[in-house]
Motif scaffolding. Structure first.
Motif, short mmCIF file in Angstrom:
data_model
loop_
_atom_site.label_atom_id
_atom_site.label_comp_id
_atom_site.label_asym_id
_atom_site.label_seq_id
_atom_site.Cartn_x
_atom_site.Cartn_y
_atom_site.Cartn_z
N ALA A 321 0.83 -1.21 0.00
CA ALA A 321 0.00 0.00 0.00
C ALA A 321 0.86 1.25 0.00
CB ALA A 321 -0.93 -0.01 1.21
N GLY A 322 1.95 1.22 0.77
CA GLY A 322 2.85 2.38 0.81
C GLY A 322 3.53 2.62 -0.51
N GLN A 323 3.92 1.56 -1.21
CA GLN A 323 4.55 1.71 -2.52
C GLN A 323 3.58 2.31 -3.53
OE1 GLN A 323 5.82 -2.32 -3.16
NE2 GLN A 323 7.83 -2.01 -2.23
N PHE A 373 -3.59 1.17 -4.66
CA PHE A 373 -3.73 1.32 -3.21
C PHE A 373 -5.06 0.77 -2.73
CE2 PHE A 373 -5.51 3.74 0.35
CZ PHE A 373 -4.57 3.46 1.33
N GLN A 374 -6.12 1.06 -3.47
CA GLN A 374 -7.44 0.56 -3.08
C GLN A 374 -7.44 -0.96 -3.01
OE1 GLN A 374 -9.78 -1.20 -4.95
NE2 GLN A 374 -11.62 -0.92 -3.71
N GLN A 375 -6.80 -1.61 -3.98
CA GLN A 375 -6.74 -3.06 -3.99
C GLN A 375 -5.93 -3.58 -2.80
OE1 GLN A 375 -8.28 -5.16 -6.63
NE2 GLN A 375 -9.34 -3.20 -6.57
N ALA A 376 -4.79 -2.96 -2.51
CA ALA A 376 -3.96 -3.40 -1.39
C ALA A 376 -4.66 -3.17 -0.06
CB ALA A 376 -2.61 -2.65 -1.42
N TRP A 377 -5.34 -2.03 0.06
CA TRP A 377 -6.01 -1.72 1.32
C TRP A 377 -7.21 -2.64 1.54
CZ3 TRP A 377 -4.44 0.81 5.40
CH2 TRP A 377 -5.38 1.12 6.41
#
Length: 387
Positions: A321-323, A373-377
């Motif tokens: 998510a950070g990446q 990010f949405q997918q990782a979160w």
């Protein structure tokens, strides 16, 4: 029954880490800061120490960020006045050392995008000559600045009469692979961002030789042996404060338009793309804030655990998510640089068109990063619900 993933901030994870654990973490980070500073000074005297100097500067930024983040998250356990005095100074060190690298990475991103959009794989030839050498600077000079009390700014060459520097393709193939507008756009970006990089280099050179930086280094040296904890810190659990940092992150993520970001190429990132306002893109600020809060959350987990990011499922998802948010920031700043270059007076229509296409491309990269990010979160949220 779903398998339970142990979280270091979970009360069920084991013995409560207290202020003593925080002190150990801060001492370790302060030691890393001093080690990186020593390496930075040593590599400045080597003939081929540029790469090692870059690594040392990166390590300096990394340890400064972790110390500053810990002072922010766990301030109730530390001397308030000392924290308030150290945090902005550490942020200054990290930000100053990051500027030159940011300019270099932004130029590489934009030139690569120009060639990708033009169907070319070769990067444009870099300008040659004494002026280019002066603009590029050397990391050896930067390292030497940490030993100097001050440094004179690097002289800049006079701006050319035309807003668009002339380009000299190295071959007929290169001319065919890159259109005239894209070539001139690349040359313009190269000139502007190289100038910005030179100024950042000079700023970092002066900063590392300043009395302000030496004062910070002295305080970090003291921190490596003595952490200013409160009298009750040894009996206080770190986990509630780390959990509070996580809750602030969750609240900020909840305010993001993740429903929209869950659909790729929704064009939301292009809204206000033609605005005459030169300030940063208005819709990017909440995402940048989430990036900072995610970093605070990760560093709080490190302090509770007493070691850097591990290889657990939670750590890897947070890192992913950070990446994605790092890519969001890089693409947003690259788009702003393309837009700024397009405002240069007296540029040809073909150059302005190439810069406009480049700006739109980077705003689509912003959108892709939001989707990632949405997918990782979402995966992290699903994992939390099964714990």
């Amino acid at each position: 029954m779903a398998q339970r993933h142990l979280d270091p901030t979970d009360p069920m994870a084991g013995p409560a880490p207290t202020g003593d654990a925080l002190a150990g973490y801060l001492r370790a980070q302060a030691t890393e800061f001093l080690r990186a500073l020593r390496l930075h000074r040593e590599t400045g005297s080597l003939a081929n120490g540029a790469e090692a100097s870059v690594d040392a500067a990166r390590a300096l930024r990394r340890s400064a960020r972790r110390i500053s983040a810990s002072l922010h998250t766990f301030q109730p356990l530390l001397d308030t006045d000392w924290c308030e005095g150290m945090r902005p100074e550490l942020a200054w060190v990290s930000g100053t050392l990051a500027m030159e690298h940011a300019c270099t990475a932004r130029l590489e991103r934009l030139l690569s995008a120009l060639h990708r959009l033009s169907g070319s794989t070769a990067l444009p030839a870099q300008p040659a000559g004494p002026a280019a050498d002066a603009a590029a600077g050397t990391h050896a000079d930067l390292a030497a600045g940490s030993r100097a009390a001050g440094a004179a700014p690097v002289p800049q060459r006079a701006a050319p009469r035309s807003a668009e520097p002339r380009t000299h393709p190295t071959s007929t193939t290169e001319r065919g692979n890159l259109t005239v507008g894209a070539a001139k756009a690349g040359a313009l970006l190269d000139r502007q961002l190289t100038l910005a990089r030179t100024r950042a280099h000079s700023t970092a050179l002066q900063a590392l030789g300043s009395s302000r930086f030496h004062a910070i280094a002295d305080k970090v040296a003291v921190l490596a042996s003595e952490v200013p904890l409160t009298t009750t810190a040894a009996a206080n659990d770190l986990r509630p404060l780390a959990t509070a940092a996580e809750e602030r992150l969750k609240d900020a993520v909840t305010a993001l338009p993740l429903v929209t970001a869950g659909h790729p190429y929704n064009a939301a990132a292009l809204v206000h793309g033609l605005s005459p306002d030169t300030v940063p893109h208005p819709q990017d600020a909440p995402w940048h804030q989430v990036r900072l809060l995610l970093r605070l959350h990760r560093y709080a987990r490190e302090a509770v655990r007493g070691e850097p990011d591990g290889t657990s499922v939670v750590d890897l998802r947070l890192l992913s998510a950070g990446q994605a948010l790092n890519r969001h920031r890089d693409a947003s700043e690259a788009a702003a640089a393309a837009a700024q270059a397009a405002r240069t007076p007296r540029i040809a229509p073909a150059t302005a068109y190439a810069l406009g296409v480049l700006h739109a491309d980077q705003r689509h990269e912003v959108e892709a990063a939001r989707f990632a990010f949405q997918q990782a979160w979402q995966k992290e949220a699903e994992a939390v619900s099964t714990r």
